[in-house]
Design a protein around this motif. Structure first.
Motif, PDB file in Angstrom:
ATOM      1  N   UNK A 215       0.975  -1.288   0.084  1.00 37.87           N
ATOM      2  CA  UNK A 215      -0.010   0.103  -0.166  1.00 37.87           C
ATOM      3  C   UNK A 215       1.099   1.347  -0.041  1.00 37.87           C
ATOM      4  N   UNK A 216       1.818   1.068   0.895  1.00 37.73           N
ATOM      5  CA  UNK A 216       2.659   2.491   0.859  1.00 37.73           C
ATOM      6  C   UNK A 216       3.748   2.457  -0.451  1.00 37.73           C
ATOM      7  N   UNK A 217       4.016   1.583  -1.050  1.00 36.97           N
ATOM      8  CA  UNK A 217       4.660   1.674  -2.407  1.00 36.97           C
ATOM      9  C   UNK A 217       3.752   2.240  -3.476  1.00 36.97           C
ATOM     10  N   UNK A 240      -5.902   5.918   0.018  1.00 32.41           N
ATOM     11  CA  UNK A 240      -4.824   6.629   0.293  1.00 32.41           C
ATOM     12  C   UNK A 240      -4.249   6.384   1.725  1.00 32.41           C
ATOM     13  N   UNK A 241      -5.162   6.291   2.680  1.00 26.38           N
ATOM     14  CA  UNK A 241      -5.162   6.302   3.957  1.00 26.38           C
ATOM     15  C   UNK A 241      -5.077   4.729   4.496  1.00 26.38           C
ATOM     16  N   UNK A 242      -3.703   4.309   4.883  1.00 24.81           N
ATOM     17  CA  UNK A 242      -3.317   3.224   5.373  1.00 24.81           C
ATOM     18  C   UNK A 242      -4.614   2.590   6.412  1.00 24.81           C
ATOM     19  N   UNK A 243      -5.023   3.517   7.357  1.00 22.96           N
ATOM     20  CA  UNK A 243      -5.911   3.142   8.467  1.00 22.96           C
ATOM     21  C   UNK A 243      -7.296   2.852   7.681  1.00 22.96           C
ATOM     22  N   UNK A 244      -7.553   3.469   6.605  1.00 24.46           N
ATOM     23  CA  UNK A 244      -8.893   3.405   5.927  1.00 24.46           C
ATOM     24  C   UNK A 244      -8.773   1.830   5.097  1.00 24.46           C
ATOM     25  N   UNK A 245      -7.311   1.786   4.694  1.00 28.84           N
ATOM     26  CA  UNK A 245      -7.125   0.450   3.942  1.00 28.84           C
ATOM     27  C   UNK A 245      -7.542  -0.759   4.964  1.00 28.84           C
ATOM     28  N   UNK A 246      -6.875  -0.589   6.239  1.00 20.65           N
ATOM     29  CA  UNK A 246      -7.138  -1.559   7.133  1.00 20.65           C
ATOM     30  C   UNK A 246      -8.463  -1.827   7.395  1.00 20.65           C
ATOM     31  N   UNK A 247      -9.421  -0.731   7.465  1.00 18.17           N
ATOM     32  CA  UNK A 247     -10.730  -1.038   7.829  1.00 18.17           C
ATOM     33  C   UNK A 247     -11.552  -1.716   6.576  1.00 18.17           C
ATOM     34  N   UNK A 248     -11.043  -1.448   5.283  1.00 16.99           N
ATOM     35  CA  UNK A 248     -11.557  -2.032   4.122  1.00 16.99           C
ATOM     36  C   UNK A 248     -11.381  -3.364   4.247  1.00 16.99           C
TER      37      UNK A 248
END
Ligand code: SAM
Length: 328
Positions: A215-217, A240-248
């Motif tokens: 995700x970062x890359x 864009x936001x890793x925390x949001x990605x985690x939620x998804x």
């Protein structure tokens, strides 16, 4: 008067018997080891090995088996374990002589506290050699222990043969779907093909730390990482936001989030998260509380190093260590 309230066991006293069971140091699993050894199906040096933290994953799985089957026995007739990355049946622990039950073999021999077992094991493995070992190990143990469990093993790539797995599941089955890749070699969206077969399938997903690295890359413009993320879960690629990605990730496959357990290796570095997603019931899912407690007090408190020390102790290589390894 006697105080009947049971004293809660220390984490060490809870994890130790599980590790004994998993590493063939208790009477039941010692017998399994003897059967495998006598039939030349014990582990050999060329088997791939995994770090000691792997035992925390298997302990979490075993703990859920007990909670889940004890409840399922009141509502269902058939209990299916679906192992999409099944391995060879045994796991060799890196840089040690210790061997653990692998997920499918664990599921085959498992009995809950009231004696409930899985009625069917469905396993998929891509590697020819591992598949052959898995097939022979599971069928030998089934025969020797006279188990009624139906074993259905499929050789191949989960991303191509997901329908073959789905077809093995019936509408009224209770299932536990274990998704245990080494990295992110699965299209998560396709799991819905399995989940749509029965309303009563719980999922335990091993979510690699690698997802967050990708995700970062991807956010820094790396198109290869973006493509891999899209294959893993298409909705992630716009986030864009890793925390949001985690939620998804968790909302799709990991409810409820509280039972998530972070697994850390011998250097205390996070390797992956175990994500539990349970079927919805009218009463919510009260049994998950037990899992949340186990995840918080055991799985995430320990790491590969502590596991290794307990293994040394179990297998006669060290002193009693719970005093100085008491998790904070
Ligand atoms: C982490 S290991 C699984 C360990 C196993 N769950 C256990 O506890 O014993 C991952 C396994 O997935 C297999 N594998 C990798 N890619 C695969 C794919 N696309 N389809 C099916 N199996 C795959 C590997 O060969 C490996 O044995």
């Amino acid at each position: 008067m006697l105080n009947k309230k049971k004293k809660k066991k220390e984490p060490y006293d809870r994890i130790r018997p599980i590790l004994e069971y998993l590493t063939f140091a208790d009477s039941y699993t010692k017998r399994i080891r003897e059967i495998l050894k006598n039939n030349n199906l014990w582990i050999t040096n060329d088997n791939v090995s995994y770090g000691p933290h792997t035992l925390l994953k298997l302990a979490y799985l075993k703990y859920y088996f007990d909670i889940a089957l004890e409840i399922a026995k009141n509502y269902f007739k058939n209990y299916v374990f679906i192992d999409t990355f099944a391995g060879s049946g045994l796991v060799s622990i890196k840089d040690t002589e210790y061997v653990s039950l692998g997920s499918s073999l664990l599921a085959l021999i498992f009995k809950s506290r009231s004696g409930t077992s899985f009625s069917k094991i469905i396993g998929m493995e891509i590697d020819e050699n591992k598949f052959s070992l898995l097939y022979r190990r599971l069928n030998l143990i089934k025969e020797e222990l006279n188990l009624a469990t139906d074993i259905k093993l499929i050789k191949g790539d989960i991303n191509k043969k997901i329908d073959d797995i789905a077809n093995e599941i019936n509408q009224g089955d209770y299932g536990i779907l274990f998704v245990d890749p080494e990295g992110i070699e699965i299209s998560l969206g396709d799991l819905s093909k399995i989940l749509s077969r029965s309303k009563s399938i719980d999922v335990i997903l091993n979510q690699s730390e690698g997802v967050y690295r990708l995700l970062g890359k991807a956010q820094n413009g790396d198109s290869v990482s973006l493509k891999r993320l899209e294959q893993y879960l298409p909705t992630l690629s716009n986030v864009q936001d890793p925390e949001k990605a985690r939620d998804i990730l968790f909302n799709q496959f990991g409810k409820p989030i509280e039972a998530t357990a972070e697994i850390r290796d011998v250097n205390n570095s996070p390797k992956y998260e175990l994500v539990l997603r349970v079927r919805s019931t009218k009463s919510g899912a009260p049994w998950v509380k037990g899992m949340v407690e186990f995840a918080n007090n055991i799985t995430t408190k320990y790491n590969g190093k502590i596991v290794l020390n307990i293994l040394d102790q179990i297998h006669g290589k060290g002193g009693r260590i719970d005093d100085f390894f008491k998790p904070s």
